[in-house]
Design a protein around this motif. Sequence first.
Motif, mmCIF file in Angstrom:
data_model
loop_
_atom_site.group_PDB
_atom_site.id
_atom_site.type_symbol
_atom_site.label_atom_id
_atom_site.label_comp_id
_atom_site.label_asym_id
_atom_site.label_seq_id
_atom_site.Cartn_x
_atom_site.Cartn_y
_atom_site.Cartn_z
ATOM 1 N N ALA A 242 -16.336 14.246 9.675
ATOM 2 C CA ALA A 242 -16.587 13.352 8.544
ATOM 3 C C ALA A 242 -18.048 13.422 8.109
ATOM 4 N N ALA A 243 -18.953 13.550 9.066
ATOM 5 C CA ALA A 243 -20.380 13.646 8.744
ATOM 6 C C ALA A 243 -20.688 14.913 7.938
ATOM 7 N N LEU A 244 -19.853 15.938 8.075
ATOM 8 C CA LEU A 244 -20.011 17.171 7.299
ATOM 9 C C LEU A 244 -19.335 17.087 5.935
ATOM 10 N N GLY A 245 -18.630 15.985 5.673
ATOM 11 C CA GLY A 245 -17.924 15.824 4.412
ATOM 12 C C GLY A 245 -16.501 16.357 4.442
ATOM 13 N N ALA A 246 -15.970 16.591 5.627
ATOM 14 C CA ALA A 246 -14.596 17.095 5.765
ATOM 15 C C ALA A 246 -13.603 15.952 5.678
ATOM 16 N N ASP A 247 -12.377 16.291 5.275
ATOM 17 C CA ASP A 247 -11.317 15.288 5.303
ATOM 18 C C ASP A 247 -10.158 15.716 6.198
ATOM 19 N N ALA A 248 -10.358 16.821 6.940
ATOM 20 C CA ALA A 248 -9.357 17.278 7.909
ATOM 21 C C ALA A 248 -10.026 18.194 8.930
ATOM 22 N N VAL A 249 -9.368 18.319 10.072
ATOM 23 C CA VAL A 249 -9.788 19.283 11.098
ATOM 24 C C VAL A 249 -8.552 20.071 11.491
ATOM 25 N N VAL A 250 -8.644 21.401 11.398
ATOM 26 C CA VAL A 250 -7.512 22.267 11.743
ATOM 27 C C VAL A 250 -7.853 23.100 12.973
ATOM 28 N N GLY A 251 -6.810 23.635 13.602
ATOM 29 C CA GLY A 251 -6.994 24.509 14.755
ATOM 30 C C GLY A 251 -7.594 23.819 15.960
ATOM 31 N N ILE A 252 -7.258 22.558 16.171
ATOM 32 C CA ILE A 252 -7.854 21.805 17.284
ATOM 33 C C ILE A 252 -7.375 22.356 18.622
ATOM 34 N N ASP A 253 -8.325 22.499 19.536
ATOM 35 C CA ASP A 253 -8.057 22.929 20.908
ATOM 36 C C ASP A 253 -8.734 21.931 21.834
ATOM 37 N N ILE A 254 -8.039 21.527 22.879
ATOM 38 C CA ILE A 254 -8.598 20.591 23.854
ATOM 39 C C ILE A 254 -8.633 21.270 25.214
ATOM 40 N N ASP A 255 -9.808 21.245 25.839
ATOM 41 C CA ASP A 255 -9.991 21.856 27.149
ATOM 42 C C ASP A 255 -10.423 20.796 28.157
ATOM 43 N N TYR A 256 -10.019 20.997 29.405
ATOM 44 C CA TYR A 256 -10.328 20.068 30.489
ATOM 45 C C TYR A 256 -11.004 20.850 31.608
ATOM 46 N N GLU A 257 -11.984 20.220 32.244
ATOM 47 C CA GLU A 257 -12.707 20.868 33.336
ATOM 48 C C GLU A 257 -13.190 19.787 34.296
ATOM 49 N N THR A 258 -13.272 20.117 35.572
ATOM 50 C CA THR A 258 -13.890 19.207 36.531
ATOM 51 C C THR A 258 -15.272 19.743 36.864
ATOM 52 N N LEU A 259 -16.204 18.827 37.064
ATOM 53 C CA LEU A 259 -17.599 19.178 37.332
ATOM 54 C C LEU A 259 -18.101 18.408 38.540
ATOM 55 N N GLY A 260 -19.244 18.806 39.031
ATOM 56 C CA GLY A 260 -19.902 18.086 40.117
ATOM 57 C C GLY A 260 -19.614 18.711 41.461
ATOM 58 N N SER A 261 -20.418 18.330 42.436
ATOM 59 C CA SER A 261 -20.307 18.921 43.765
ATOM 60 C C SER A 261 -18.967 18.620 44.431
ATOM 61 N N ASN A 262 -18.365 17.478 44.126
ATOM 62 C CA ASN A 262 -17.060 17.139 44.704
ATOM 63 C C ASN A 262 -15.989 17.013 43.628
ATOM 64 N N ASN A 263 -16.221 17.660 42.473
ATOM 65 C CA ASN A 263 -15.290 17.600 41.336
ATOM 66 C C ASN A 263 -15.027 16.163 40.900
ATOM 67 N N GLY A 264 -16.028 15.306 40.997
ATOM 68 C CA GLY A 264 -15.876 13.906 40.660
ATOM 69 C C GLY A 264 -16.114 13.574 39.198
ATOM 70 N N MET A 265 -16.377 14.598 38.397
ATOM 71 C CA MET A 265 -16.609 14.381 36.969
ATOM 72 C C MET A 265 -15.544 15.138 36.189
ATOM 73 N N LEU A 266 -15.079 14.531 35.111
ATOM 74 C CA LEU A 266 -14.081 15.136 34.241
ATOM 75 C C LEU A 266 -14.727 15.419 32.894
ATOM 76 N N MET A 267 -14.619 16.664 32.423
ATOM 77 C CA MET A 267 -15.130 17.015 31.100
ATOM 78 C C MET A 267 -13.958 17.352 30.194
ATOM 79 N N VAL A 268 -13.926 16.711 29.029
ATOM 80 C CA VAL A 268 -12.921 16.998 28.011
ATOM 81 C C VAL A 268 -13.670 17.462 26.769
ATOM 82 N N THR A 269 -13.303 18.643 26.260
ATOM 83 C CA THR A 269 -13.915 19.185 25.058
ATOM 84 C C THR A 269 -12.837 19.420 24.023
ATOM 85 N N ALA A 270 -13.047 18.872 22.833
ATOM 86 C CA ALA A 270 -12.132 19.104 21.701
ATOM 87 C C ALA A 270 -12.909 19.872 20.646
#
Length: 106
Positions: free
Chosen positions: A70-98
């Motif tokens: 929206a900040a770019l002036g868009a009114d839609a987002v296409v081709g969305i991909d969502i990825d998940y990853e665990t981070l940290g020394s004991n995998n105690g963090m969850l990263m979600v990227t869209a």
Amino acid sequence: MIMTTTPFIEGRRITEYKGVVFGEVIAGVDFVKDFTAGLSNFFGGRSNTYEQELMQARQTALKELSDRAAALGADAVVGIDIDYETLGSNNGMLMVTASGTAVRIE
């Protein structure tokens, strides 16, 4: 804001590409959630605490993606991909990227 995993929106024409946008969330899982998830693992069944954390992180990443488009002036987002990853020394963090392509449509 129309958001879709497809590269187009049926019945609508993309008139302008605004660029690739991202929404990222890194969430920590606290001791109590870790403990209750461990009980689910020991006794079997689903871990509602981790599922709730995952759902909230995904929703936040998609909201951030939408806000950036929206900040770019868009009114839609296409081709969305969502990825998940665990981070940290004991995998105690969850990263979600869209990610997706911000567009203008008519």
